[in-house]
Design a protein around this motif. Structure first.
Motif, mmCIF file in Angstrom:
data_model
loop_
_atom_site.group_PDB
_atom_site.id
_atom_site.type_symbol
_atom_site.label_atom_id
_atom_site.label_comp_id
_atom_site.label_asym_id
_atom_site.label_seq_id
_atom_site.Cartn_x
_atom_site.Cartn_y
_atom_site.Cartn_z
ATOM 1 N N LEU A 36 0.825 -1.204 0.000
ATOM 2 C CA LEU A 36 0.000 0.000 0.000
ATOM 3 C C LEU A 36 0.861 1.257 0.000
ATOM 4 N N ILE A 37 1.901 1.248 0.829
ATOM 5 C CA ILE A 37 2.802 2.406 0.901
ATOM 6 C C ILE A 37 3.594 2.538 -0.400
ATOM 7 N N THR A 38 4.079 1.409 -0.919
ATOM 8 C CA THR A 38 4.905 1.438 -2.122
ATOM 9 C C THR A 38 4.116 1.927 -3.332
ATOM 10 N N HIS A 39 2.871 1.469 -3.470
ATOM 11 C CA HIS A 39 2.036 1.914 -4.575
ATOM 12 C C HIS A 39 1.891 3.428 -4.551
ATOM 13 N N ARG A 40 1.655 3.978 -3.372
ATOM 14 C CA ARG A 40 1.508 5.430 -3.251
ATOM 15 C C ARG A 40 2.810 6.137 -3.620
ATOM 16 N N ASP A 41 3.940 5.590 -3.175
ATOM 17 C CA ASP A 41 5.238 6.215 -3.461
ATOM 18 C C ASP A 41 5.537 6.213 -4.958
ATOM 19 N N TRP A 42 5.226 5.098 -5.617
ATOM 20 C CA TRP A 42 5.486 5.028 -7.051
ATOM 21 C C TRP A 42 4.644 6.057 -7.801
ATOM 22 N N VAL A 43 3.359 6.131 -7.482
ATOM 23 C CA VAL A 43 2.489 7.104 -8.144
ATOM 24 C C VAL A 43 2.947 8.524 -7.831
ATOM 25 N N LEU A 44 3.386 8.760 -6.608
ATOM 26 C CA LEU A 44 3.896 10.088 -6.230
ATOM 27 C C LEU A 44 5.098 10.457 -7.086
ATOM 28 N N GLN A 45 6.037 9.538 -7.263
ATOM 29 C CA GLN A 45 7.232 9.824 -8.064
ATOM 30 C C GLN A 45 6.889 10.062 -9.534
ATOM 31 N N CYS A 46 5.912 9.320 -10.046
ATOM 32 C CA CYS A 46 5.597 9.397 -11.466
ATOM 33 C C CYS A 46 4.635 10.527 -11.800
ATOM 34 N N GLY A 52 2.945 12.832 -9.152
ATOM 35 C CA GLY A 52 2.763 13.944 -8.234
ATOM 36 C C GLY A 52 1.805 13.673 -7.081
ATOM 37 N N PRO A 53 1.696 14.655 -6.158
ATOM 38 C CA PRO A 53 0.934 14.457 -4.914
ATOM 39 C C PRO A 53 -0.570 14.264 -5.121
ATOM 40 N N GLU A 54 -1.178 14.936 -6.107
ATOM 41 C CA GLU A 54 -2.619 14.778 -6.296
ATOM 42 C C GLU A 54 -2.971 13.344 -6.699
ATOM 43 N N ALA A 55 -2.164 12.770 -7.580
ATOM 44 C CA ALA A 55 -2.391 11.383 -7.978
ATOM 45 C C ALA A 55 -2.157 10.437 -6.807
ATOM 46 N N ALA A 56 -1.151 10.758 -5.965
ATOM 47 C CA ALA A 56 -0.875 9.912 -4.796
ATOM 48 C C ALA A 56 -2.048 9.926 -3.822
ATOM 49 N N GLU A 57 -2.707 11.055 -3.681
ATOM 50 C CA GLU A 57 -3.883 11.121 -2.812
ATOM 51 C C GLU A 57 -5.015 10.253 -3.340
ATOM 52 N N MET A 58 -5.127 10.128 -4.662
ATOM 53 C CA MET A 58 -6.147 9.258 -5.240
ATOM 54 C C MET A 58 -5.874 7.790 -4.905
ATOM 55 N N VAL A 59 -4.594 7.424 -4.783
ATOM 56 C CA VAL A 59 -4.253 6.058 -4.389
ATOM 57 C C VAL A 59 -4.808 5.760 -3.001
ATOM 58 N N ASP A 60 -4.712 6.739 -2.092
ATOM 59 C CA ASP A 60 -5.286 6.556 -0.753
ATOM 60 C C ASP A 60 -6.783 6.288 -0.836
ATOM 61 N N LEU A 61 -7.471 7.001 -1.713
ATOM 62 C CA LEU A 61 -8.918 6.805 -1.865
ATOM 63 C C LEU A 61 -9.225 5.434 -2.470
#
Length: 469
Positions: free
Chosen positions: A119-129, A131-140
């Motif tokens: 769960l953490i890694t998926h968010r980190d990968w999306v964040l790197q690729c 940005g933060p708005e997309a990473a927040e969508m991973v949380d949702l």
């Protein structure tokens, strides 16, 4: 010219394996081909292709891989068929044929299989690729407040693959734009090839057998893993039509078990057991027979993620009319070759469409034959191979002569050192062995380890293809 062709092969149940099988005769006439399969037991090739060598990635020696002039990687969105190919890309760069623009489902599965805290890694990968708005969508997504598709439409998560590619072959303008603009890669847009296996005469004879029937035969086929193909909308639309007893819907292909239960419940709820048949996976010949027998193929996408459709080309090869979503790659197709419905309110659009065809279905034959002619003109294998070879010769060539020069030199130094004839410092040899791949793009000569930070503080795993650049 020698080409490593890496990706799924038959008997893998994916159309990318079919893509290779259809293209291989034309490709083998242009180059010496090494087929490299993830499947440890790929199907045997016909005698006409006896010159093509077949390897399993499990048994492939890196020397064989590095000896070829070009390496071509076929990448799609299914982890089961592309995991080992991606591992190979991490160590040996080349030209990528990106069959799917969006790779979220692939990397979602990859992360779950390869990292301790997915769960953490998926968010980190999306964040790197992205940005933060997309990473927040991973949380949702992980809280079940939105779906993976909602993120995939705008953020394709294909960076780990494209950052390793020397160049890209694609089948959709969406992918071409992304690879060329966002990554600056040499990109070639080619029409997805599909040879017509039947002549006009054969198709006409088979279709003549269905004349004067009183039913409307519908069909959806392919990888039906979820409702992205809008099958539930089709069933709902049929249930609303007063003359639904004249409609027959056949579902062919692999259906994810949970989704299959949902469809069966929906069919029972609307009492459509006599209208809907779930045929499952079948042979190519049987599938083509059913497609020719159908009046209309349902090939909708919700959402469409920029991919070209092998299913549509197959329907065209059988001169059968197809309804598609008016979005993505499908939106650019000539209107005479398919029926387009706008995204949103699919059930209402389908209800009106099907009710109309029950009254008058004459136009379906014309659309089917226009699609067949379009396939012959724009999707032939010879043109695809010509474009592919031209692209490889211009952009895909690796630094092979330099690779070989360094490999031979290091080998000679190591041999002299082991025989006691060299005063070369062992530390220098080890340093070259460990770092040769970093500036020559060779696979590491030592086993690679995934670095995971201290578990007591965090389980975050860096996105390898980005962190190594």
């Amino acid at each position: 010219m020698e080409i490593n062709w890496i990706g799924p092969l038959f008997p893998d149940r994916t159309d990318i394996a079919g893509f290779t099988a259809r293209l291989l005769p034309s490709l083998a006439r242009k180059a010496d081909i090494n087929l490299v399969s993830e499947n440890p037991k790929p199907a045997k090739l016909p005698k006409a292709l006896s010159g093509v060598r077949v390897f399993s990635l499990d048994r492939l020696h890196w020397k064989t891989l590095n000896h070829a002039d070009f390496s071509v990687f076929n990448i799609g969105n299914n982890y089961d068929f592309h995991a080992r190919t991606y591992e190979c890309i991490e160590k040996h760069s080349g030209t990528v044929i990106l069959h799917d623009h969006c790779l979220h489902q692939f990397f979602d599965a990859w992360i779950w299989h390869h990292t301790p805290e997915p769960l953490i890694t998926h968010r980190d990968w999306v964040l790197q690729c992205h940005g933060p708005e997309a990473a927040e969508m991973v949380d949702l997504i992980h809280c079940d407040q939105t779906s993976l598709f909602s993120l995939a439409e705008s953020q394709p998560l294909n960076d780990p693959v494209l950052r390793r590619a020397k160049s890209v072959i694609c089948h959709s303008p969406v992918v071409e734009e992304d690879a060329s603009i966002r990554f600056g890669l040499p990109t070639r847009l080619l029409n997805l090839p599909y040879p017509a296996p039947y002549t006009r005469e054969v198709i006409k004879q088979r279709k003549d057998l269905r004349r004067n029937r009183n039913t409307l035969e519908l069909m959806a086929f392919g990888y039906l893993g979820n409702d992205s193909r809008c099958v539930s909308h089709v069933i709902e639309a049929i249930s609303r039509i007063p003359e639904r007893h004249r409609i027959r819907l056949t579902l062919a292909g692999w259906i994810q078990p949970g989704y299959l239960r949902l469809l069966k419940d929906l069919v029972r709820h609307h009492r459509l057991e006599s209208c809907v048949r779930i045929a499952g996976f079948m042979s190519d010949r049987r599938l083509d027979h059913l497609i020719m027998n159908a009046d209309l193929i349902l090939n909708l996408r919700k959402p469409t993620l920029g991919e070209a459709s092998g299913s549509l080309l197959r329907a065209w090869s059988c001169a059968t009319a197809t309804v598609v979503s008016d979005a993505g790659w499908y939106a650019g197709l000539p209107d005479r070759t398919c029926i387009k419905i706008p995204p949103g309110h699919e059930t209402d659009h389908l209800e009106a469409l099907l009710a109309g065809f029950l009254t008058d279905s004459e136009m379906l034959s014309s659309i089917g034959w226009d699609g067949f002619e379009h396939l012959l003109t724009h999707h032939n294998c010879e043109s695809y191979v010509d474009g592919l070879v031209e692209h490889l010769q211009t952009y895909g060539r690796s630094l092979q002569p330099l690779h070989n020069l360094f490999a031979r030199r290091i080998g000679r130094i190591a041999a002299e050192h082991s025989s006691g004839n060299s005063n070369m410092d062992t530390r220098w040899i080890n340093h070259m062995e460990n770092n040769l791949d970093s500036f020559l793009d060779l696979p590491s000569m030592r086993p690679q380890e995934r670095t995971v930070s201290n578990p007591s503080t965090s389980h975050r795993v860096p996105l390898d293809p980005i962190s190594h650049i």
